[in-house]
Motif scaffolding. Structure first.
Motif, mmCIF file in Angstrom:
data_model
loop_
_atom_site.group_PDB
_atom_site.id
_atom_site.type_symbol
_atom_site.label_atom_id
_atom_site.label_comp_id
_atom_site.label_asym_id
_atom_site.label_seq_id
_atom_site.Cartn_x
_atom_site.Cartn_y
_atom_site.Cartn_z
ATOM 1 N N THR A 74 1.017 -0.190 -7.557
ATOM 2 C CA THR A 74 1.648 0.996 -8.401
ATOM 3 C C THR A 74 0.914 2.224 -7.920
ATOM 4 O O THR A 74 -0.185 2.254 -8.471
ATOM 5 C CB THR A 74 1.913 0.740 -9.606
ATOM 6 N N CYS A 104 4.307 0.908 -4.371
ATOM 7 C CA CYS A 104 5.359 1.554 -5.022
ATOM 8 C C CYS A 104 4.718 2.981 -5.696
ATOM 9 O O CYS A 104 3.985 2.823 -6.492
ATOM 10 C CB CYS A 104 6.185 0.655 -6.082
ATOM 11 N N SER A 106 4.508 5.689 -7.903
ATOM 12 C CA SER A 106 5.318 6.017 -9.227
ATOM 13 C C SER A 106 5.587 7.527 -9.494
ATOM 14 O O SER A 106 6.196 7.903 -10.461
ATOM 15 C CB SER A 106 4.334 5.873 -10.331
ATOM 16 N N CYS A 116 8.489 -0.007 -10.992
ATOM 17 C CA CYS A 116 7.626 -0.603 -10.114
ATOM 18 C C CYS A 116 7.377 -1.803 -10.454
ATOM 19 O O CYS A 116 7.286 -3.078 -9.867
ATOM 20 C CB CYS A 116 6.400 0.370 -9.849
#
Length: 358
Positions: A74, A104, A106, A116
């Protein structure tokens, strides 16, 4: 631009109103006459800060050590330089180790970070690297993700973090404050007009340690800080609110020629410089900076860049990936793995970044 929740926007608006009120109350001060520190500092004889326990080494992952494993990452916000540097380093080490890496972004939004975590659970990630700005949202994000080892990057992710990896926050702050204080002790007998602290309340303890460390380091040299202006620049530390609030602050300090500016990251300092440039007051700012991106010449070419604490985000992967693989294989890790910080000035920068060309 970072996305902010409605409740956070209301909170920031309230903080801005409080800031304007406090600035208005100060308009009668004679900011043009630099005031001495509050006393109690040791001046040029102050000892430098002591590095904490838990400082790690930057080491490459063992080739093939993560074959067959999947890590979910993340990210904080991939539109920003620091996370971009972290990303490159993590990708390099994941490739070296043979790990499958799923990133992913954020975008500094806790709701996206929550998504995520859910995604990584569905994708059966066996380890997580979590770099998200809202420490208060961490419990919800932890609950949504898989029950696997978690490396928290620079911002606490309790209760699920296995290890905190990132800045030795108080020490990094002390390095900035101490060296800024030393400059003013040598050059100006610790006299200055105002001390502006550009902070990010949303990151919780990280902000308290890092920015509190700056004040502690400075006061060890120059004594109690006077005319302290604390500005909240949003989750993660954002340039635009820093510029807006710094504009108001400089307007309220019309005669100030020695304004110390310290920030939680480079982005907020860039915002402060933009505010000063618009008022033709670049020469009034004296900068102590957290992080050092050798490409951010707008900081290093400013009249009074006193120095930056280097975080070496491009090397974070050398701590994150090898240690997370160890945790995924059942090895116990220390509670903290901290960056080996260095205070860097224009005289020493090429020692750490040979290609520096500002």
């Amino acid at each position: 631009m970072f996305v902010r929740s409605r409740s956070r926007a209301i909170a920031v608006a309230g903080a801005s109103l409080a800031l304007m009120a406090s600035l208005a109350a100060c308009n009668g001060d004679d900011a043009g006459a630099a005031g001495a520190g509050g006393g109690g500092g040791a001046g040029v004889n102050a000892p430098p800060p002591t590095p904490p326990a838990g400082v790690a080494k930057f080491e490459d992952a063992e080739p093939g050590s993560g074959a067959g494993l999947t890590i979910g990452f993340t990210q904080l916000n991939l539109s920003v330089g620091f996370p971009q540097d972290v990303q490159r380093g993590v990708e390099e080490q994941a490739k070296r180790a043979g790990v499958k890496l799923i990133t992913c972004d954020s975008r500094a939004d806790a709701a996206v970070a929550l998504d995520c975590a859910k995604q990584f659970k569905t994708q059966k990630a066996q380890g997580l690297i979590t770099f998200q700005a809202d420490a208060g949202a961490a419990p919800r994000i932890c609950d949504a993700g898989p029950s696997v080892p978690v490396m928290a990057v620079d911002i606490e992710q309790k209760p699920c973090q296995t290890t905190f990896m990132g800045a030795a926050n108080e020490y990094a702050g002390q390095l900035v404050g101490y060296n800024v204080g030393l400059y003013f002790a040598k050059q100006n007998k610790c006299k200055y007009d105002a001390f502006v602290s550009l902070e990010s309340k949303a990151v919780g303890q990280v902000n308290e340690l890092r920015m509190g460390g700056i004040r502690k380091g400075f006061e060890s040299v120059c004594g109690k800080i006077h005319n302290l202006r604390t500005l909240d620049t949003g989750p993660g530390g954002l340039s635009e609110p820093a510029q807006r609030q710094m504009t108001d602050t400089l307007t309220a300090l019309p005669g100030a020629k020695h304004v110390i500016v310290v920030g939680i990251n480079e982005d907020v300092v860039i915002g402060a410089l933009a505010a000063a440039r618009a008022q033709n007051r670049m020469d009034d700012l004296y900068l102590g900076v957290q992080n050092l991106n050798p490409k951010n010449c707008v900081i290093y070419n400013s009249p009074h860049w006193l120095g930056s604490v280097a975080y070496f985000p491009e090397k974070y992967g050398q701590i994150l990936v090898p240690n997370l693989i160890k945790a995924m294989k059942g090895e116990k890790l220390p509670a903290e793995l901290l960056v080996p910080h260095e205070f860097v000035t224009k005289d020493t920068v090429k020692r750490y970044y040979p290609s520096y060309a500002c």
